[in-house]
Design an enzyme around this catalytic site. Sequence first.
Site, PDB file in Angstrom:
ATOM      1  CB  THR A  12      99.404  21.718  23.052  1.00 27.13           C
ATOM      2  OG1 THR A  12     100.219  20.595  23.500  1.00 27.13           O
ATOM      3  CG2 THR A  12      98.732  22.405  24.448  1.00 27.13           C
ATOM      4  CG  ASP A  74     107.416  22.896  16.530  1.00 28.69           C
ATOM      5  OD1 ASP A  74     106.858  21.817  17.122  1.00 28.69           O
ATOM      6  OD2 ASP A  74     108.529  22.587  15.972  1.00 28.69           O
ATOM      7  CE  LYS A 192     109.686  23.744  31.898  1.00 24.21           C
ATOM      8  NZ  LYS A 192     108.956  22.432  31.830  1.00 24.21           N
TER       9      LYS A 192
END
Length: 211
Positions: A12, A74, A192
């Site tokens: 990424t 993904d 998170k």
Amino acid sequence: MIVEGSTILLATRNKGKTKEFREALQHLGINVKDLHEVEGIPVIEETGKTFADNAFIKAKIAADATGLPVLADDSGLCVDALDGAPGVYSARYAGEAATDKANNAKLLRELRALGAEAQESSRSSPELHSSARFVCSLALYEPQDGNKVQVEGTVEGFILRHARGADGFGYDPLFWLPSYNRSMAELTVEEKNIISHRGQALRRLIEMMEG
């Protein structure tokens, strides 16, 4: 085999993702690089029909180009009122090289056009558009032995009518978490990582790596 001191390439260029992965893997003593730190990676076309397909495509291409173990994800947003869209097109929902702002704006336009409403609401919640979920598929591929590991995580929530929060990235400011009474972009990194689709998938991957 990936052991302490090994280097994993993260497929990424998203700085937000790199930060999350580094924090999650640091206790294993693994060095994490991303695509900003290596050269020779060809353009990777995400042609898969599922998140799992695309994660493996990215991992294998980057691993074959560098010889390094590659961890690819993904992930995306699936909105019920939009029949699962944007799905695998989440990163380019508003077009190739679309910004987060553009993708979020298109999502809200599409939902407003439908007049979609949440399936449930309460006085303590802001106005919501539709139930939705974040999905993350991770693929870890080691080119030396062809070993592949894939895991997946999901988190359920709703789409807000207006963005909230300054942290996070992608669709985080529009993703409302009833259990926290906050948007994903209002959570700390630690919160998170506990609740997110990517955090869930990472924990499953780490359990497999540690085992």
